[in-house]
Design an enzyme around this catalytic site. Structure first.
Site, PDB file in Angstrom:
ATOM      1  N   LYS A  65       0.826  -1.216   0.000  1.00  0.00           N
ATOM      2  CA  LYS A  65       0.000   0.000   0.000  1.00  0.00           C
ATOM      3  C   LYS A  65       0.859   1.264   0.000  1.00  0.00           C
ATOM      4  O   LYS A  65       0.614   2.202  -0.763  1.00  0.00           O
ATOM      5  CB  LYS A  65      -0.921  -0.032   1.219  1.00  0.00           C
ATOM      6  CG  LYS A  65      -2.017   1.010   1.215  1.00  0.00           C
ATOM      7  CD  LYS A  65      -3.063   0.709   2.264  1.00  0.00           C
ATOM      8  CE  LYS A  65      -2.537   0.686   3.674  1.00  0.00           C
ATOM      9  NZ  LYS A  65      -2.010  -0.583   4.155  1.00  0.00           N
ATOM     10  N   THR A  67       4.033   1.480  -0.939  1.00  0.00           N
ATOM     11  CA  THR A  67       4.747   1.493  -2.218  1.00  0.00           C
ATOM     12  C   THR A  67       3.853   2.066  -3.319  1.00  0.00           C
ATOM     13  O   THR A  67       4.296   2.884  -4.138  1.00  0.00           O
ATOM     14  CB  THR A  67       5.198   0.068  -2.582  1.00  0.00           C
ATOM     15  OG1 THR A  67       6.050  -0.423  -1.544  1.00  0.00           O
ATOM     16  CG2 THR A  67       5.943   0.048  -3.902  1.00  0.00           C
ATOM     17  N   ARG A  88       2.131   7.834   7.257  1.00  0.00           N
ATOM     18  CA  ARG A  88       2.399   7.561   8.668  1.00  0.00           C
ATOM     19  C   ARG A  88       3.887   7.297   8.885  1.00  0.00           C
ATOM     20  O   ARG A  88       4.593   6.871   7.980  1.00  0.00           O
ATOM     21  CB  ARG A  88       1.604   6.341   9.147  1.00  0.00           C
ATOM     22  CG  ARG A  88       0.098   6.541   9.153  1.00  0.00           C
ATOM     23  CD  ARG A  88      -0.614   5.249   9.508  1.00  0.00           C
ATOM     24  NE  ARG A  88      -0.342   4.230   8.508  1.00  0.00           N
ATOM     25  CZ  ARG A  88      -0.489   2.920   8.727  1.00  0.00           C
ATOM     26  NH1 ARG A  88      -0.894   2.484   9.914  1.00  0.00           N
ATOM     27  NH2 ARG A  88      -0.243   2.049   7.771  1.00  0.00           N
ATOM     28  N   LYS A  99       6.751  -7.329   9.528  1.00  0.00           N
ATOM     29  CA  LYS A  99       6.517  -6.582   8.297  1.00  0.00           C
ATOM     30  C   LYS A  99       7.732  -5.814   7.796  1.00  0.00           C
ATOM     31  O   LYS A  99       7.820  -5.460   6.630  1.00  0.00           O
ATOM     32  CB  LYS A  99       5.361  -5.592   8.494  1.00  0.00           C
ATOM     33  CG  LYS A  99       4.009  -6.257   8.677  1.00  0.00           C
ATOM     34  CD  LYS A  99       2.895  -5.245   8.718  1.00  0.00           C
ATOM     35  CE  LYS A  99       2.693  -4.602   7.351  1.00  0.00           C
ATOM     36  NZ  LYS A  99       1.516  -3.701   7.333  1.00  0.00           N
ATOM     37  N   ALA A 266      -3.703   0.530  12.674  1.00  0.00           N
ATOM     38  CA  ALA A 266      -5.119   0.505  12.307  1.00  0.00           C
ATOM     39  C   ALA A 266      -5.864  -0.661  12.939  1.00  0.00           C
ATOM     40  O   ALA A 266      -7.086  -0.635  13.008  1.00  0.00           O
ATOM     41  CB  ALA A 266      -5.263   0.445  10.794  1.00  0.00           C
ATOM     42  N   PHE A 294      -3.600  -1.160   6.928  1.00  0.00           N
ATOM     43  CA  PHE A 294      -4.173  -2.481   6.696  1.00  0.00           C
ATOM     44  C   PHE A 294      -5.260  -2.431   5.614  1.00  0.00           C
ATOM     45  O   PHE A 294      -5.215  -1.609   4.714  1.00  0.00           O
ATOM     46  CB  PHE A 294      -4.690  -3.084   7.996  1.00  0.00           C
ATOM     47  CG  PHE A 294      -3.596  -3.464   8.957  1.00  0.00           C
ATOM     48  CD1 PHE A 294      -2.673  -4.442   8.637  1.00  0.00           C
ATOM     49  CD2 PHE A 294      -3.480  -2.827  10.190  1.00  0.00           C
ATOM     50  CE1 PHE A 294      -1.657  -4.784   9.520  1.00  0.00           C
ATOM     51  CE2 PHE A 294      -2.460  -3.174  11.076  1.00  0.00           C
ATOM     52  CZ  PHE A 294      -1.552  -4.152  10.738  1.00  0.00           C
ATOM     53  N   PHE A 362       3.711  -8.476  -8.828  1.00  0.00           N
ATOM     54  CA  PHE A 362       4.909  -9.145  -8.346  1.00  0.00           C
ATOM     55  C   PHE A 362       5.561  -9.891  -9.518  1.00  0.00           C
ATOM     56  O   PHE A 362       4.873 -10.255 -10.482  1.00  0.00           O
ATOM     57  CB  PHE A 362       4.557 -10.125  -7.224  1.00  0.00           C
ATOM     58  CG  PHE A 362       4.356  -9.473  -5.883  1.00  0.00           C
ATOM     59  CD1 PHE A 362       5.152  -9.813  -4.806  1.00  0.00           C
ATOM     60  CD2 PHE A 362       3.373  -8.506  -5.686  1.00  0.00           C
ATOM     61  CE1 PHE A 362       4.981  -9.218  -3.557  1.00  0.00           C
ATOM     62  CE2 PHE A 362       3.189  -7.905  -4.453  1.00  0.00           C
ATOM     63  CZ  PHE A 362       3.996  -8.257  -3.386  1.00  0.00           C
ATOM     64  N   TRP A 390       6.965  -0.674  -8.043  1.00  0.00           N
ATOM     65  CA  TRP A 390       8.119  -1.233  -7.332  1.00  0.00           C
ATOM     66  C   TRP A 390       9.295  -1.381  -8.289  1.00  0.00           C
ATOM     67  O   TRP A 390      10.425  -1.033  -7.957  1.00  0.00           O
ATOM     68  CB  TRP A 390       7.753  -2.588  -6.726  1.00  0.00           C
ATOM     69  CG  TRP A 390       8.795  -3.118  -5.781  1.00  0.00           C
ATOM     70  CD1 TRP A 390       8.834  -2.978  -4.423  1.00  0.00           C
ATOM     71  CD2 TRP A 390       9.960  -3.880  -6.115  1.00  0.00           C
ATOM     72  NE1 TRP A 390       9.939  -3.591  -3.893  1.00  0.00           N
ATOM     73  CE2 TRP A 390      10.658  -4.155  -4.918  1.00  0.00           C
ATOM     74  CE3 TRP A 390      10.490  -4.353  -7.328  1.00  0.00           C
ATOM     75  CZ2 TRP A 390      11.847  -4.884  -4.881  1.00  0.00           C
ATOM     76  CZ3 TRP A 390      11.677  -5.075  -7.304  1.00  0.00           C
ATOM     77  CH2 TRP A 390      12.341  -5.331  -6.082  1.00  0.00           C
TER      78      TRP A 390
END
Length: 536
Positions: A65, A67, A88, A99, A266, A294, A362, A390
């Site tokens: 998210k 990224t 954030r 993470k 969150a 999230f 991906f 990415w």
């Protein structure tokens, strides 16, 4: 090439140059070296368009998210748009846990990545200090005679530390001949502290002090709430936060101005960056891109039902990030898009916001898999766009940026999932049935009693902040996909009177997470020349 190698290879611009590009006068900068600064003021001009980036129900590793937020913004900049990001700040808990960091990835990162993920400008340390000062003053008051008549068994305020440390969930403190008043206690992670929530929703120093003053730390023997103001703690707490309340300015790898400020989780808090940073971004950019933590059932719900309701902020469009990996996870190994479509339906039809799906690609995703998602979304009346930020940075988000620009021109009128005039139980039921799509909310006897007490104390008109697992629409992390017919059990309610919402604790969500069996910290090191390795 690792994320860190990409970030270090980037030629960062002096932060004063980034500030000038955003229209920030140098007199409104407080420099933290060459690449970070606090911002104390921005020009007063009409607000730009607010874009909210959210996501499907994620896997434990997240679905990109941040990224996507960064890459979309870089793409808007490539299209000649004046854009500012509001994000954030990362917590050290996930940085060293599962993470990893929260500065984006690949060619869509904010830099200096190591600084942002580790300490940054010290905001979280200031929040921890303010939280723990209040705890110290509370116990000190009891030790020195307890003039307020505070019931030690009804203390609700906990100390905090910005680390996943399960050993601190339940402790006994004040023991020993030189101790204070012995009692059972516990710690929260800093991002779950109400001080964090207060900082993130306050509009300035005066509002910050007023909200800190309203924080409830416990109850007297006759059931009356005791506040930080009663302990005369709010002024000193605000003094500790006087610099932390100023947003932090950094840049992306493509030099897009980025405000990073505040960071409540969150799943156990409201999951949004500060109101101050969001409003600054709207004044500085024709487009302000922000995110919520999230999946959309957590971060976006709280962004809309709490942050937007309290502040008057209104997004012009929303982006829902999805990955093949997560959709396979929710399909038991088979690619199924029901989870995605439910989130999209909530955004478009409950909250009435124009939205687009960003498929975060991906390397091992196949064309056939991507086509299944795109066609499924098309059949549901929403456009899905491939995002390759990415790998390609802003160039990989051009199609997404063009779609977002179109959405921002549509008329929209934000709706909320519940009314503030609803009872606490009704608000929770509406979230369960309308957003999670469950059967209803079940409140334990303790939670029912707490709801009655909070309504009697005048807190019934506040929004609700549901603390639940981020891994499912339900309160059971093992219930994947788009489940129906389940109950959500609320086991405890507590009021965050300073932040201005009621927290509903469900399932086994705890306000102090633990590290995994193999934490990310195992792979983090620093070389003799000061180069950090293993940070992601």
């Amino acid at each position: 090439m690792t994320d860190l190698d990409i970030a270090q290879a980037a030629q960062m611009k002096d932060i004063r140059e980034i500030a000038r590009s955003a229209g920030i006068d140098e007199k409104n900068l407080e420099l933290y070296g060459n690449y970070k600064a606090k911002v104390t003021g921005v020009p007063d001009k009409p607000d730009g368009k607010l874009i909210l980036v959210t996501a499907i129900t994620p896997t434990p590793a997240g679905e990109g998210k941040t990224t996507t937020t960064i890459g979309l913004s870089d793409a808007l900049k490539k299209l000649g748009k004046n854009v500012v990001i509001a994000l954030r700040e990362p917590s050290l808990g996930p940085v060293f846990g599962v993470k990893g960091g929260a500065a984006g990835g690949g060619h869509a990162q904010v830099v200096p990545m190591e600084d942002i993920n580790l300490h940054f400008t010290g905001d979280f340390h200031a929040i921890s200090a303010a939280n723990n000062l209040l705890a110290a003053m509370l116990d000190n008051h009891i030790f020195h005679g307890n003039a307020l008549g505070i019931n030690p068994k009804k203390i609700t305020w906990k100390r905090c530390v910005d680390m996943n440390d399960r050993q601190l969930r339940s402790v006994v403190d004040g023991i020993g001949s030189m101790g204070g008043v012995t009692r059972e206690d516990g710690f929260d992670i800093t991002v779950a502290s109400e001080v964090m929530a207060v900082l993130c929703i306050a509009s300035g120093i005066s509002d910050l002090k007023a909200r800190l003053a309203r924080i409830i730390v416990g109850y007297t023997y006759d059931g009356k709430p005791v506040t930080a103001a009663d302990l005369k703690a709010h002024g000193a707490m605000a003094a500790l936060l006087k610099d932390a309340i100023k947003p932090n300015l950094v840049q992306t790898l493509e030099h897009t101005p980025t405000l990073i400020h505040g960071g409540p989780f969150a799943n156990i808090a409201h999951g949004c960056n500060t109101v101050t940073a969001t409003r600054m971004a709207l004044k500085l950019g024709d487009y302000a891109v922000t995110e919520a933590g999230f999946g959309a059932d957590l971060g976006a719900e709280k962004f809309l039902d709490i942050k937007c309701r309290v502040t008057g902020l209104r997004p012009s469009a929303a982006v829902v990030v999805a990955t093949v990996r997560a959709l396979k996870h929710h399909g038991g190994g088979e690619l199924k898009i029901e989870n995605l479509l439910r989130h999209v339906d909530n955004i478009a039809n409950v909250y009435k916001l124009p939205c687009v799906v960003a498929i975060n690609r991906f390397p091992d995703d196949t064309e056939a898999e991507l086509d299944i998602i795109a066609k499924g979304c098309e059949n549901a009346g929403v456009k899905a766009v491939l995002s390759e930020v990415w790998a390609k940075g802003g160039d990989g988000g051009i199609e997404l940026a063009n779609e977002v620009i179109k959405l921002c021109e549509r008329d929209s009128e934000l709706r909320f999932a519940y009314d503030l005039t609803d009872s606490i139980e009704t608000k929770l039921n509406k979230l369960t049935t309308k957003i999670y799509r469950g059967k209803g909310t079940v409140m334990t006897p303790a939670a029912k009693k707490q709801a009655q007490q909070l309504e009697a104390l005048g807190f019934g008109g506040l929004p609700v902040c549901v603390a639940k697992t981020p891994l499912s629409f339900s309160d059971d992390p093992g219930l994947l996909g788009a489940p129906e017919g389940f109950d959500v059990t609320v086991r405890q309610l507590k009021v965050s009177a300073g932040a201005g919402f009621i927290v509903a604790l469900t399932g086994d969500v705890m306000t102090m997470p633990g590290l995994p069996k193999v934490p990310a910290a195992n792979n983090i090191d620093v070389s003799d020349d000061g180069r950090i390795t293993g940070l992601f």
